[in-house]
Design a protein around this motif. Sequence first.
Motif, PDB file in Angstrom:
ATOM      1  N   ARG A  85       0.843  -1.195   0.000  1.00 28.16           N
ATOM      2  CA  ARG A  85       0.000   0.000   0.000  1.00 28.16           C
ATOM      3  C   ARG A  85       0.872   1.237   0.000  1.00 28.16           C
ATOM      4  N   LEU A  98       0.703  -5.057   3.775  1.00 26.11           N
ATOM      5  CA  LEU A  98      -0.360  -5.834   4.383  1.00 26.11           C
ATOM      6  C   LEU A  98      -0.115  -7.258   3.918  1.00 26.11           C
ATOM      7  N   ASP A 103      -3.552  -9.238   8.189  1.00 32.73           N
ATOM      8  CA  ASP A 103      -3.652  -7.925   7.543  1.00 32.73           C
ATOM      9  C   ASP A 103      -4.663  -7.849   6.402  1.00 32.73           C
ATOM     10  N   ILE A 104      -4.886  -8.950   5.693  1.00 30.14           N
ATOM     11  CA  ILE A 104      -5.832  -8.903   4.575  1.00 30.14           C
ATOM     12  C   ILE A 104      -6.863 -10.012   4.724  1.00 30.14           C
ATOM     13  N   LYS A 107     -12.833  -8.446   3.998  1.00 27.88           N
ATOM     14  CA  LYS A 107     -13.321  -7.079   4.220  1.00 27.88           C
ATOM     15  C   LYS A 107     -12.261  -6.004   3.923  1.00 27.88           C
ATOM     16  N   THR A 108     -11.088  -6.424   3.468  1.00 28.75           N
ATOM     17  CA  THR A 108     -10.043  -5.452   3.124  1.00 28.75           C
ATOM     18  C   THR A 108     -10.488  -4.653   1.901  1.00 28.75           C
ATOM     19  N   ASP A 114      -2.678   0.672  -4.657  1.00 27.63           N
ATOM     20  CA  ASP A 114      -2.384  -0.636  -4.059  1.00 27.63           C
ATOM     21  C   ASP A 114      -1.806  -1.594  -5.102  1.00 27.63           C
TER      22      ASP A 114
END
Length: 162
Positions: A85, A98, A103-104, A107-108, A114
């Motif tokens: 990111r 991430l 981290d992912i 819902k990311t 990105d």
Amino acid sequence: TPDHVLFDVTSAECRRNSVNLAEQRNVQKAGSEVTTFQFFPEFDEFLFPENCHGALLGPPEFADPGQVALDMRARFGINLAGILRRSGTAEEHSKSLLFGKPDIGPKTVVQPGDIGLICRWPNQVTGISESMISESTIRALGNATMPKGQPTTQTLSNKTSL
């Protein structure tokens, strides 16, 4: 650039030259010595197309009403390992990684700039990693009409009571 599949995970060569994890588990359970090999994962990367900005990685059931849901695994066969990111202004450019489940997840939300990371497949015989994604898959992602989250019954009842 030519449109071609860089690597077909269903090919006989892939199955023949790859580590069979189920076989390794069975050997381990039987008490035999398990042979392993050390490797350092390599990744392919791609810039998320504009139509993905603001969208969830997961399926529509995780999206808010009207929010775009990419459903990357089911629709495109993309198993994302991470996202690089980039944020901030041109003068104040920062990067964050991430990576993995902490981290992912479904819902990311994808942000402009990105970069998606996809793990390459190590070939046990040659030692050379092979890409798990093709240019045509990224083009399909960029050209696709994405499903959106639907209002739930609770959301509809809240709106009618206002």
